[in-house]
Scaffold this motif. Structure first.
Motif, PDB file in Angstrom:
ATOM      1  N   ALA A  25       0.685  -1.069   0.039  1.00 27.18           N
ATOM      2  CA  ALA A  25       0.231   0.017   0.184  1.00 27.18           C
ATOM      3  C   ALA A  25       0.922   1.071  -0.092  1.00 27.18           C
ATOM      4  N   GLY A  26       1.976   1.191   0.569  1.00 23.65           N
ATOM      5  CA  GLY A  26       2.644   2.647   0.603  1.00 23.65           C
ATOM      6  C   GLY A  26       4.224   2.358   0.217  1.00 23.65           C
ATOM      7  N   VAL A  27       4.917   1.469   1.178  1.00 17.05           N
ATOM      8  CA  VAL A  27       6.234   1.467   0.888  1.00 17.05           C
ATOM      9  C   VAL A  27       6.820   0.931  -0.584  1.00 17.05           C
ATOM     10  N   ALA A  28       5.817   0.398  -1.261  1.00 21.64           N
ATOM     11  CA  ALA A  28       6.188  -0.310  -2.510  1.00 21.64           C
ATOM     12  C   ALA A  28       6.418   0.971  -3.547  1.00 21.64           C
ATOM     13  N   ASN A  29       5.964   2.049  -3.416  1.00 19.93           N
ATOM     14  CA  ASN A  29       6.300   3.291  -4.398  1.00 19.93           C
ATOM     15  C   ASN A  29       7.536   3.645  -4.060  1.00 19.93           C
ATOM     16  N   PHE A  30       8.629   3.037  -3.213  1.00 18.41           N
ATOM     17  CA  PHE A  30       9.938   3.312  -3.284  1.00 18.41           C
ATOM     18  C   PHE A  30      10.838   2.281  -2.786  1.00 18.41           C
ATOM     19  N   TRP A  31      10.232   1.165  -2.545  1.00 19.38           N
ATOM     20  CA  TRP A  31      10.993  -0.352  -2.285  1.00 19.38           C
ATOM     21  C   TRP A  31      10.108  -1.455  -2.666  1.00 19.38           C
ATOM     22  N   HIS A  32      10.786  -2.326  -3.329  1.00 20.84           N
ATOM     23  CA  HIS A  32       9.794  -3.569  -3.713  1.00 20.84           C
ATOM     24  C   HIS A  32      10.461  -4.597  -3.129  1.00 20.84           C
ATOM     25  N   ALA A  33       9.598  -5.574  -2.494  1.00 13.73           N
ATOM     26  CA  ALA A  33      10.083  -6.664  -1.848  1.00 13.73           C
ATOM     27  C   ALA A  33       8.936  -7.867  -1.939  1.00 13.73           C
ATOM     28  N   LEU A  34       9.172  -8.969  -2.113  1.00 16.61           N
ATOM     29  CA  LEU A  34       8.420 -10.135  -1.953  1.00 16.61           C
ATOM     30  C   LEU A  34       8.076 -10.474  -0.706  1.00 16.61           C
ATOM     31  N   PRO A  35       6.780 -11.090  -0.480  1.00 16.60           N
ATOM     32  CA  PRO A  35       6.447 -11.314   1.100  1.00 16.60           C
ATOM     33  C   PRO A  35       7.411 -12.099   1.578  1.00 16.60           C
ATOM     34  N   GLN A  36       7.840 -12.989   1.038  1.00 15.44           N
ATOM     35  CA  GLN A  36       8.903 -13.965   1.626  1.00 15.44           C
ATOM     36  C   GLN A  36      10.086 -13.189   2.029  1.00 15.44           C
ATOM     37  N   GLN A  37      10.548 -12.393   1.345  1.00 17.59           N
ATOM     38  CA  GLN A  37      11.600 -11.365   1.580  1.00 17.59           C
ATOM     39  C   GLN A  37      11.483 -10.705   2.852  1.00 17.59           C
ATOM     40  N   VAL A  38      10.118 -10.094   3.156  1.00 15.61           N
ATOM     41  CA  VAL A  38       9.801  -9.466   4.316  1.00 15.61           C
ATOM     42  C   VAL A  38       9.857 -10.249   5.477  1.00 15.61           C
ATOM     43  N   TYR A  39       9.009 -11.618   5.505  1.00 13.62           N
ATOM     44  CA  TYR A  39       9.263 -12.436   6.483  1.00 13.62           C
ATOM     45  C   TYR A  39      10.497 -12.607   6.779  1.00 13.62           C
ATOM     46  N   ALA A  40      11.665 -13.010   6.062  1.00  9.18           N
ATOM     47  CA  ALA A  40      12.893 -13.368   6.245  1.00  9.18           C
ATOM     48  C   ALA A  40      13.433 -12.095   6.799  1.00  9.18           C
ATOM     49  N   GLU A  41      13.390 -10.908   6.460  1.00 10.65           N
ATOM     50  CA  GLU A  41      13.884  -9.736   6.815  1.00 10.65           C
ATOM     51  C   GLU A  41      13.270  -9.518   8.512  1.00 10.65           C
ATOM     52  N   LEU A  42      12.227  -9.735   8.586  1.00 13.89           N
ATOM     53  CA  LEU A  42      11.556  -9.621  10.118  1.00 13.89           C
ATOM     54  C   LEU A  42      12.079 -10.699  11.011  1.00 13.89           C
ATOM     55  N   ALA A  43      12.415 -11.899  10.536  1.00 12.82           N
ATOM     56  CA  ALA A  43      13.044 -12.942  11.305  1.00 12.82           C
ATOM     57  C   ALA A  43      14.632 -12.522  11.662  1.00 12.82           C
ATOM     58  N   LYS A  44      15.432 -11.811  10.607  1.00 15.20           N
ATOM     59  CA  LYS A  44      16.539 -11.311  10.886  1.00 15.20           C
ATOM     60  C   LYS A  44      16.641 -10.082  11.787  1.00 15.20           C
ATOM     61  N   LEU A  45      15.516  -9.331  11.826  1.00 13.93           N
ATOM     62  CA  LEU A  45      15.536  -8.077  12.690  1.00 13.93           C
ATOM     63  C   LEU A  45      15.421  -8.345  13.982  1.00 13.93           C
ATOM     64  N   GLU A  46      14.429  -9.525  13.877  1.00 16.83           N
ATOM     65  CA  GLU A  46      14.299  -9.827  15.441  1.00 16.83           C
ATOM     66  C   GLU A  46      15.435 -10.585  16.336  1.00 16.83           C
ATOM     67  N   LYS A  47      16.403 -11.238  15.430  1.00 19.09           N
ATOM     68  CA  LYS A  47      17.374 -12.224  15.933  1.00 19.09           C
ATOM     69  C   LYS A  47      18.343 -10.770  16.388  1.00 19.09           C
ATOM     70  N   GLU A  48      18.367  -9.701  15.513  1.00 19.83           N
ATOM     71  CA  GLU A  48      19.373  -8.819  15.680  1.00 19.83           C
ATOM     72  C   GLU A  48      18.857  -7.893  16.974  1.00 19.83           C
ATOM     73  N   GLY A  49      17.581  -7.855  17.618  1.00 14.68           N
ATOM     74  CA  GLY A  49      17.158  -7.032  18.472  1.00 14.68           C
ATOM     75  C   GLY A  49      16.603  -5.680  17.935  1.00 14.68           C
ATOM     76  N   MET A  50      16.456  -5.542  16.640  1.00 14.38           N
ATOM     77  CA  MET A  50      15.870  -4.398  16.131  1.00 14.38           C
ATOM     78  C   MET A  50      14.368  -4.312  16.138  1.00 14.38           C
ATOM     79  N   VAL A  51      13.923  -5.400  16.006  1.00 11.45           N
ATOM     80  CA  VAL A  51      12.324  -5.508  16.430  1.00 11.45           C
ATOM     81  C   VAL A  51      12.145  -6.601  17.331  1.00 11.45           C
ATOM     82  N   ALA A  52      10.971  -6.234  18.242  1.00 13.48           N
ATOM     83  CA  ALA A  52      10.461  -7.308  19.052  1.00 13.48           C
ATOM     84  C   ALA A  52       9.277  -8.080  18.621  1.00 13.48           C
ATOM     85  N   GLY A  53       9.101  -9.318  18.291  1.00 12.32           N
ATOM     86  CA  GLY A  53       7.941 -10.102  18.560  1.00 12.32           C
ATOM     87  C   GLY A  53       7.509 -10.818  19.498  1.00 12.32           C
ATOM     88  N   ARG A  54       5.942 -10.986  19.398  1.00 11.19           N
ATOM     89  CA  ARG A  54       5.446 -11.349  20.534  1.00 11.19           C
ATOM     90  C   ARG A  54       4.305 -12.257  19.793  1.00 11.19           C
TER      91      ARG A  54
END
Length: 190
Positions: free
Chosen positions: A27-56
């Motif tokens: 809806a919004g970010v795609a106008n300046f950055w393209h990513a496939l859903p599986q890339q987004v999920y993989a990045e979320l996992a990396k960011l959580e592992k690095e402590g940049m996002v917290a998941g619950r």
């Protein structure tokens, strides 16, 4: 900028599931950055592992559980570090530009068809961005919204850039089609 920064930016306003982040991209970010859903999920996992996002984990009845993510202080620091770095200029890599570069050696009719397709795509996408901007403003004029009423202007400004980019693409396609059609007509007369 890396995908990580775009994901962090998508999570700034609220806690979102991976599915919601992929929707935010569409809806919004795609106008300046393209990513496939599986890339987004993989990045979320990396960011959580690095402590940049917290998941619950959120338990749902009758549906699979979901994970919600939010930006942490480390994630915000990463975005602040990005903002402190000089932005590199973007470079266009688009098949249509290669085709137009070779226009003098290609069938102009076929090229005009490709330009017409891109024109229609750009027109439709610009209209979608315009509708999104109207919804964000909620009936306010742009100046009033941006300078007096908006709690956050970043999503609005990036959406506006997407609209303007697509309008420029549309206008360029129209201009190139006019040139090619005029050259075709001149060639037919000769």
């Amino acid at each position: 900028m890396a995908l990580r920064h775009a994901v962090l930016a998508a999570l700034l306003d609220e806690e979102l599931s991976g599915y919601q982040v992929t929707k935010a991209f569409a809806a919004g970010v795609a106008n300046f950055w393209h990513a496939l859903p599986q890339q987004v999920y993989a990045e979320l996992a990396k960011l959580e592992k690095e402590g940049m996002v917290a998941g619950r984990e959120v338990v749902q009845e009758g549906r699979p559980n979901k994970r919600l993510f939010r930006v942490t202080g480390e994630g915000l620091a990463e975005l602040e570090s990005l903002a402190a770095t000089a932005a590199k200029p973007a470079f266009l890599r688009e098949d249509l530009l290669v085709q137009v570069q070779a226009a003098d050696h290609l069938d102009a009719g076929v090229l005009i068809e490709r330009l017409a397709e891109r024109y229609a795509f750009a027109e439709a996408k610009a209209a979608l961005f315009e509708e999104q901007l109207r919804r964000m403003r909620g009936g306010l004029g742009e100046t009033e919204f941006l300078l007096r009423r908006a709690s956050r202007v970043g999503p609005y400004l990036t959406c506006r850039r997407g609209r303007d980019f697509e309008r420029a693409n549309r206008d360029w396609c129209r201009d190139v089609m006019e040139v090619l059609r005029a050259r075709q007509a001149a060639g037919e007369e000769a």
